[in-house]
Every structure is written in C-alpha cells, then in structure tokens.
Design an enzyme around this catalytic site. Structure first.
Site, PDB file in Angstrom:
ATOM      1  N   ASP A 153       0.490   0.323  -8.013  1.00 51.30           N
ATOM      2  CA  ASP A 153      -0.391   0.534  -7.021  1.00 51.30           C
ATOM      3  C   ASP A 153      -1.166  -0.822  -6.684  1.00 51.30           C
ATOM      4  O   ASP A 153      -2.059  -1.553  -7.417  1.00 51.30           O
ATOM      5  CB  ASP A 153      -1.761   1.612  -7.383  1.00 51.30           C
ATOM      6  CG  ASP A 153      -2.588   1.849  -6.169  1.00 51.30           C
ATOM      7  OD1 ASP A 153      -2.613   0.885  -5.262  1.00 51.30           O
ATOM      8  OD2 ASP A 153      -3.356   2.540  -6.222  1.00 51.30           O
ATOM      9  N   LYS A 168      -7.521  -4.688   3.408  1.00 50.33           N
ATOM     10  CA  LYS A 168      -8.016  -5.382   2.185  1.00 50.33           C
ATOM     11  C   LYS A 168      -7.348  -6.775   2.446  1.00 50.33           C
ATOM     12  O   LYS A 168      -7.316  -7.535   3.357  1.00 50.33           O
ATOM     13  CB  LYS A 168      -7.454  -4.885   1.044  1.00 50.33           C
ATOM     14  CG  LYS A 168      -8.334  -3.534   0.648  1.00 50.33           C
ATOM     15  CD  LYS A 168      -7.882  -2.987  -0.817  1.00 50.33           C
ATOM     16  CE  LYS A 168      -8.714  -1.560  -1.044  1.00 50.33           C
ATOM     17  NZ  LYS A 168      -8.050  -0.591  -0.244  1.00 50.33           N
ATOM     18  N   ARG A 171      -6.455  -0.347   9.272  1.00 49.34           N
ATOM     19  CA  ARG A 171      -6.985   0.375   8.002  1.00 49.34           C
ATOM     20  C   ARG A 171      -5.746   1.611   7.625  1.00 49.34           C
ATOM     21  O   ARG A 171      -5.301   2.348   8.821  1.00 49.34           O
ATOM     22  CB  ARG A 171      -8.373   1.354   8.094  1.00 49.34           C
ATOM     23  CG  ARG A 171      -8.752   1.898   7.019  1.00 49.34           C
ATOM     24  CD  ARG A 171     -10.294   2.454   6.960  1.00 49.34           C
ATOM     25  NE  ARG A 171     -11.003   1.105   7.174  1.00 49.34           N
ATOM     26  CZ  ARG A 171     -11.391   0.587   5.911  1.00 49.34           C
ATOM     27  NH1 ARG A 171     -10.877   1.146   4.738  1.00 49.34           N
ATOM     28  NH2 ARG A 171     -12.079  -0.313   5.828  1.00 49.34           N
TER      29      ARG A 171
END
Length: 476
Positions: free
Chosen positions: A244, A276, A282
């Site tokens: 991840d 990020k 998003r």
C-alpha cells in the site's frame, strides 16, 4: 504553482463559480472561502497536496454524465467509445510511469482500492483452484453448496499488516474496519525502542501466523520500506505480498524510492491513492502482476459500481504530469524539505519519531516535547494558520482521539515552491508556538497559547505565505 496574469484558467474557474452561485450561492461562497483558507495557511497535512488547474479542469465536465461499468472496450453500456479511449490512456500512462504489468484506475478512493485488492487476492488464492477442480469458469455455474464452501474458505484467509497504532491504516485489518470482517486480520508493530520496522520480528510473526497475505505499507511512518526483505518474508510463508503506497506513490513515480525501496518489482499487488504525493485528483489506483489482472478487473461489481470517468480523465492528466522531468525534481525536493524540517525540529529539542524521516512526513511526539496532547497542538497551530493533523504514536497512552503526536508533511508546501530554508523557518514557528502553549488543567483538548507568541508566529506565517502564492491563475 506558476504565476499567471489574467489567465484563461481564471476566466474558466470564475465562470464556473458564477454558474454555481446562480443555483446555490452559499455553496459558491463556501468554495471561495475554502480557497482563501488554503491560500492563507501552511498546509502540512501529509495526505494533502495541490493539483494543477489542468487536473481540476479534467474533473469538472460532461464526462461525469457517463455510465461505464466494465473496463475499456468491454462495457455493460453503449456509447462508451470516448471514455474507453480516456480510461485506456490513463491505464497506459500509469503503467509506464511505474513499470507495472497492469493498472486499474477506477477505484474512487484508496479505501476502495484496498478493498478491491484484498478481495482480489482472496479470490485468486481460494476461488480459482476450486473452480479449476470443479471444471468451472466462474461462480455463476456453481451449486449453492460449493459456493458456500468457497465462501467459508475465503473468510479463513489470514492478513498480516502493520498495526494502526504503529502507523498502519484502517483498511489494513483494523478491527472496526470492514477489512477485518471478511478475513482473519493479524498485525505486527514497530520496534518499541527505534520505532522502526524490525524485519526479523516481522519474519518471526509471519512464521507464527502463516498469513496468506502480507501487507507492507503505512499511513503514519516516516521511514522507507525494504520491499526486497518483505518479499523474502512473504515467500518464506507462501504469502501474497501487497504494497500500500498511498502516501509515497509520488516518491516512487518521481524515482526517489528505487532498488529495494521500489515496491513494483517485489509486490504482487500495489494499491495507492492518486492525490497525496502523486499530486492528482482524489481517487484510488491498483497496480498488479499479470496473474492478478482478471481478478482486479472485477472491481465492478465486486466493490464499486460505475466508474467516475471525469476523475479518471483527471488521473490521466496527473499521470502525464508525473512522467515529466520536473516531477522528479519535485519528489526529490519533497524528501529534502521533510528532512530539513525534522532536523531543525530535533535541533531545537523536539522529539521526532524514529529520529528523523526518509520520506515526506515527520511525526512529532508533542506529549514528550511540549506536554501537550495532539489535539491541543493541532488546535494551537491552526490558530496560527498552520494546518496539520493530530496522530497517534506507537503505544500511545492518549488513544486515537486526543493522541500524543502530530503528523506534518512537506508535499503541499513543496508544491508552493518552498525549499529547505523555508522548512527550517516553519520548524521554528511550530516549536516556538507549541513551547508557548500550556495545557489547561484537567483538559486533554483545551490549551492556552501566549498571545504575543501567537501574534508573532501568525505574522511570520502570513509573511512567508505571501512569497509563495497559491493558484495565482485564479484571480478571485
């Protein structure tokens, strides 16, 4: 964020807000105030960034009107010729960016990506052998009795990941998250002294638990992961290796995490967000080895429904931006800025977890450093226009709500153009402000900051922000 004068972007965005205001003025006004808030604060939330106007433009358009269940060129709806093209462009771009066998760009979020990946690994390990034994291609032709037997096996799958308290994520098997509901979830912790991953201890736990899936990834950990070692551990117990990389995907794409620290050569499946450090819209993303492609492509109907094709267009634009030489320099600066911040904080006497950082974030033990809870520190900093989030530290006595730590990231400030000198200044702002903040008696949430210090830091923050304008293309 490059400056512009009376740009086309400004005209387009202002026109869009005027249209919103014509229907629901309060929403448009709140949107304007949000931009003002972001312009007027130091955004240090490690999971946030600023995407480009081009990415924004790709999000807000008629592509949102399309239903497109399925995958490119294999849809359950007619009229998908153009969204097929866009989604395939996104897939090809991100595959080339990371060097992956296959990419799935439909997940709406990192949590969705993790659920799709987890269920894909479970079905790949359990369902495929059973289907082969029964001579079937899929579960549709299976009797109810056989299907129930497979379902029971799936729920016995063992997942081993970094504990939430040590910096893992809710979707890594946290007891209250759905990831722990359809498999058996186990966890490993960081070393109690160094607060870093101990690969020998992870190996010991893995050999004890014998997981089917070993997860390598984090949400609040300031060091890198040796994926070669995690691959060795996974192989020693016959586990699928899941990486991840939601937090540090941009550092991988930007060629700053290479060799043993690049997850792509070692992991069977990789999940990520697209915002990020990757600086996109998003959303979520899955990369995987060829053998997992068919399972992952069933994300719909497995977890999600219709993909958000406008967001996929924005992902494609962000992936193209991340493939440029400038993004490599950006990723390099993100790490340099994070290290400069952490080193300055420690030089002043602040306690930074694990003694520093190798990535985009630093986690400060504000309980030990300043006698504050994370909640008290978070509120005090916000009053001075410094935005961060409180965060648990390993073995945290203050729990997950009040916490003993705060997490601070460099991606957004790096996007604004700040470098090491500015990050050292910001470390001083934070240290001085928190040093001048005292917890109220019998309260874990309220604290009082010296008003002179609050005013001084607030003025210094405003002065610094004035040198690094945010979205100057938007003149409102």
């Amino acid at each position: 964020m490059m400056a512009g004068q009376n740009t086309r972007e400004s005209v387009v965005m202002d026109g869009a807000l005027e249209m919103v205001a014509g229907v629901f003025p309060e929403v448009a006004e709140a949107m304007r105030w949000e931009l003002a808030s972001q312009r007027g604060s130091l955004k240090m939330i490690a999971s946030e960034n600023y995407c480009s106007p081009a990415v924004m433009a790709a999000m807000g358009n008629w592509l949102t009107d399309k239903y497109a269940e399925g995958v490119p060129y294999s849809r359950f709806y007619a009229g998908c010729e153009h969204v097929d093209q866009i989604e395939q462009l996104a897939v090809d771009e991100v595959r080339n960016l990371f060097g992956a066998d296959f990419a799935y760009v439909q997940p709406h979020s990192g949590a969705d990506a993790n659920l799709i990946a987890l269920w894909s690994m479970i079905t790949h390990r359990v369902q495929d052998p059973e289907l082969e034994r029964l001579g079937l291609k899929n579960v549709m032709g299976m009797s109810g009795e056989d299907y129930e037997a497979i379902r029971q096996k799936m729920c016995q799958t063992k997942l081993l990941g970094l504990s939430l308290g040590s910096g893992g994520h809710l979707t890594h098997g946290f007891r209250q998250n759905v990831s722990s509901k359809f498999c058996q979830a186990f966890s490993y912790d960081v070393d109690p002294k160094s607060l870093m991953l101990d690969y020998k201890e992870i190996e010991r736990v893995a050999k004890e638990v014998k997981p089917d899936i070993l997860l390598a990834g984090y949400s609040a950990y300031s060091r890198t992961i040796d994926f070669a070692k995690m691959r060795e551990i996974a192989d020693s117990v016959g586990a699928t290796l899941w990486g991840d990389i939601a937090h540090f995907a941009g550092l991988v794409a930007g060629k700053q995490l290479t060799g043993n620290f690049d997850p792509v050569p070692f992991c069977d499946i990789i999940t990520s967000t697209t915002h990020k450090t990757l600086r996109g819209p998003r959303g979520g993303l899955i990369l995987c080895k060829k053998e997992y492609e068919e399972a992952v492509k069933k994300g719909c109907p497995m977890v999600i429904g219709g993909p958000l094709e406008n967001m996929i267009a924005a992902k494609a634009v962000a992936f193209r931006e991340a493939s440029q030489p400038a993004f490599v320099e950006y990723a390099k600066q993100v790490i340099a800025n994070s290290r400069a911040f952490a080193e300055r904080m420690m030089s002043r006497g602040g306690v930074v977890l694990s003694g520093g950082t190798d990535n985009h974030m630093a986690i400060i033990d504000v309980k030990s450093s300043f006698g504050l809870t994370g909640r008290q520190a978070e509120i005090a900093l916000r009053e001075a226009s410094i935005t961060c989030n409180r965060n648990s530290i390993p073995f945290d006595a203050e729990g997950a709500w009040y916490t003993s730590g705060i997490r601070l990231g460099s991606p957004a400030l790096t996007s604004r153009g700040m470098k090491e000198g500015e990050m050292e200044m910001i470390a001083d702002f934070i240290f001085d402000l928190l040093k001048g903040t005292k917890a109220r008696e019998n309260s874990r949430a309220k604290a009082d900051t010296d008003p002179n210090m609050l005013r001084e830091v607030g003025e210094n923050v405003a002065s610094l922000l004035g040198k690094f304008p945010l979205y100057p293309e938007f003149e409102f």
